[in-house]
Motif scaffolding. Structure first.
Motif, mmCIF file in Angstrom:
data_model
loop_
_atom_site.group_PDB
_atom_site.id
_atom_site.type_symbol
_atom_site.label_atom_id
_atom_site.label_comp_id
_atom_site.label_asym_id
_atom_site.label_seq_id
_atom_site.Cartn_x
_atom_site.Cartn_y
_atom_site.Cartn_z
ATOM 1 N N GLY A 18 -23.873 41.108 18.241
ATOM 2 C CA GLY A 18 -24.220 41.231 16.832
ATOM 3 C C GLY A 18 -23.313 40.460 15.898
ATOM 4 N N GLY A 19 -22.485 39.575 16.445
ATOM 5 C CA GLY A 19 -21.573 38.802 15.610
ATOM 6 C C GLY A 19 -22.200 37.502 15.146
ATOM 7 N N ASN A 20 -23.114 37.597 14.205
ATOM 8 C CA ASN A 20 -23.887 36.424 13.790
ATOM 9 C C ASN A 20 -23.020 35.366 13.119
ATOM 10 O OD1 ASN A 20 -26.385 37.713 14.593
ATOM 11 N ND2 ASN A 20 -26.150 39.008 12.800
ATOM 12 N N ALA A 21 -22.101 35.782 12.267
ATOM 13 C CA ALA A 21 -21.205 34.813 11.636
ATOM 14 C C ALA A 21 -20.318 34.139 12.682
ATOM 15 C CB ALA A 21 -20.347 35.499 10.570
ATOM 16 N N ALA A 22 -19.887 34.922 13.680
ATOM 17 C CA ALA A 22 -19.058 34.357 14.754
ATOM 18 C C ALA A 22 -19.858 33.363 15.594
ATOM 19 C CB ALA A 22 -18.512 35.479 15.636
ATOM 20 N N VAL A 23 -21.147 33.636 15.797
ATOM 21 C CA VAL A 23 -22.011 32.701 16.523
ATOM 22 C C VAL A 23 -22.072 31.372 15.781
ATOM 23 C CG1 VAL A 23 -24.390 32.224 17.228
ATOM 24 C CG2 VAL A 23 -23.410 34.480 17.629
ATOM 25 N N ARG A 24 -22.245 31.448 14.472
ATOM 26 C CA ARG A 24 -22.326 30.218 13.682
ATOM 27 C C ARG A 24 -21.006 29.440 13.741
ATOM 28 N NH1 ARG A 24 -24.628 33.842 10.018
ATOM 29 N NH2 ARG A 24 -22.837 33.692 8.615
ATOM 30 N N ARG A 25 -19.900 30.166 13.682
ATOM 31 C CA ARG A 25 -18.598 29.475 13.751
ATOM 32 C C ARG A 25 -18.418 28.785 15.095
ATOM 33 N NH1 ARG A 25 -16.857 34.060 10.684
ATOM 34 N NH2 ARG A 25 -16.321 35.223 12.569
ATOM 35 N N ALA A 26 -18.807 29.462 16.172
ATOM 36 C CA ALA A 26 -18.658 28.868 17.506
ATOM 37 C C ALA A 26 -19.579 27.662 17.670
ATOM 38 C CB ALA A 26 -18.968 29.916 18.577
ATOM 39 N N ALA A 50 -30.562 35.539 12.014
ATOM 40 C CA ALA A 50 -30.224 36.953 12.159
ATOM 41 C C ALA A 50 -29.780 37.579 10.846
ATOM 42 C CB ALA A 50 -29.137 37.117 13.214
ATOM 43 N N GLU A 51 -29.339 36.760 9.905
ATOM 44 C CA GLU A 51 -28.911 37.272 8.603
ATOM 45 C C GLU A 51 -29.839 36.803 7.488
ATOM 46 O OE1 GLU A 51 -24.790 36.299 8.144
ATOM 47 O OE2 GLU A 51 -24.153 37.896 9.498
ATOM 48 N N ASP A 52 -31.058 36.386 7.868
ATOM 49 C CA ASP A 52 -32.100 36.001 6.906
ATOM 50 C C ASP A 52 -31.684 34.840 6.009
ATOM 51 O OD1 ASP A 52 -33.842 37.943 7.871
ATOM 52 O OD2 ASP A 52 -33.064 39.475 6.517
ATOM 53 N N ASP A 53 -30.824 33.978 6.511
ATOM 54 C CA ASP A 53 -30.482 32.757 5.783
ATOM 55 C C ASP A 53 -31.480 31.682 6.239
ATOM 56 O OD1 ASP A 53 -29.389 30.650 4.454
ATOM 57 O OD2 ASP A 53 -27.431 30.722 5.434
ATOM 58 N N ASP A 54 -32.708 31.817 5.743
ATOM 59 C CA ASP A 54 -33.806 31.012 6.274
ATOM 60 C C ASP A 54 -33.667 29.526 5.979
ATOM 61 O OD1 ASP A 54 -34.818 33.343 7.215
ATOM 62 O OD2 ASP A 54 -36.460 33.516 5.780
ATOM 63 N N ASP A 55 -33.137 29.173 4.822
ATOM 64 C CA ASP A 55 -33.029 27.746 4.484
ATOM 65 C C ASP A 55 -32.058 27.031 5.424
ATOM 66 O OD1 ASP A 55 -34.817 28.052 2.416
ATOM 67 O OD2 ASP A 55 -33.268 28.346 0.890
ATOM 68 N N SER A 56 -30.911 27.654 5.685
ATOM 69 C CA SER A 56 -29.944 27.043 6.607
ATOM 70 C C SER A 56 -30.494 27.015 8.029
ATOM 71 C CB SER A 56 -28.625 27.816 6.576
ATOM 72 O OG SER A 56 -28.035 27.749 5.301
#
Length: 268
Positions: A18-26, A50-56
């Motif tokens: 569930g570490g979505n921000a960590a996934v993006r960083r990796a 996973a965090e509904d940041d659809d544009d990115s």
């Protein structure tokens, strides 16, 4: 140098946790180190989705498909993103769902990605009552989690110093959640919070009865002329307890993800 495969394994473990921000960083670190790669763009897009940041997410999916137009994970993920897009606000994105779905089914009709997309298409066709049932089910699950967390805390409090001095495995999610709960709610002033959390279902039922009786008495005695919200004050203590336990879980999850991210980075 960390290989792409190692970065992908790290992304997968963080995503499951569930570490979505960590996934993006990796994923971004891997892209910076190794350059454009469709698998890495897929992980980056999923972390945004996973965090509904659809544009990115849309941007990452497009970048990945530009490198590999037949990447099943990118096709399935992008199609799911397009399925949930608002047809009025994002007509182009919503319209691409059909094309992406057809492309995936042509390439791999029996793949796991095709099955996942089929499930997403069924979900996109859900009705109002389906949404209501899902929200009710989610509320029940959250309530059971609160009760289980409160009961575990009661056990830990009975064990006293033994728990306080116990070493916690930094990769054990349950242990970290229990440690965070014990730290936040171990004082005697938190006894009512613990009691309400441990008996949440019963307290909710009693609150509902008291709300109804209070409203009835207020109307029959002429204090209010019609339906009143005063009776719902009985539900406030349970709502406060739910918010407290939810906050503790979020804090514990964040601690677990941070520890896992650090551990995985050190292993690479």
């Amino acid at each position: 140098m960390t290989t792409i495969d190692e970065y992908q394994r790290r992304c997968e473990q963080l995503f499951v946790a569930g570490g979505n921000a960590a996934v993006r960083r990796a994923a971004q670190a891997a892209l910076d180190e190794h350059g454009p790669h469709p698998d890495l763009y897929c992980w980056l897009a999923l972390g945004h989705c996973a965090e509904d940041d659809d544009d990115s997410a849309d941007e990452a999916f497009r970048a990945g498909l530009a490198l590999d137009s037949e990447h099943l994970g990118l096709l399935a993920g992008y199609a799911e993103l397009c399925l949930r897009a608002d047809a009025f606000e994002y007509p182009g994105r919503a319209g691409r769902a059909v094309t992406l779905s057809e492309r995936l089914k042509q390439l791999a009709p029996r793949s796991d990605e095709a099955d996942r997309l089929a499930a997403a298409e069924r979900w996109a066709r859900r009705g109002y009552w389906d949404d209501m049932r899902m929200q009710a089910a989610a509320a029940v699950v959250a309530g059971r989690d609160t009760e289980a967390q409160a009961r575990a805390l009661a056990v830990d409090l009975r064990q006293g110093d033994e728990v306080a001095t116990r070493d916690v495995n930094t990769e054990d999610r349950d242990a970290i959640v229990r440690a965070a709960t014990l730290e936040a709610l171990s004082g005697p002033w938190n006894a009512p919070v613990l009691f309400l959390g441990r008996h949440r279902t019963t307290v909710w039922a009693l609150s509902g009865i008291l709300c109804f009786l209070t409203d009835t008495v207020l109307r029959q005695t002429g204090v209010v002329a019609s339906f009143s919200a005063w009776g719902f004050l009985w539900a406030l203590p349970v709502l406060v307890v739910d918010r407290r336990f939810a906050a503790i879980r979020r804090e514990a999850e964040a601690r677990y993800i941070a520890t896992l991210e650090t551990t995985l980075a050190e292993r690479s």
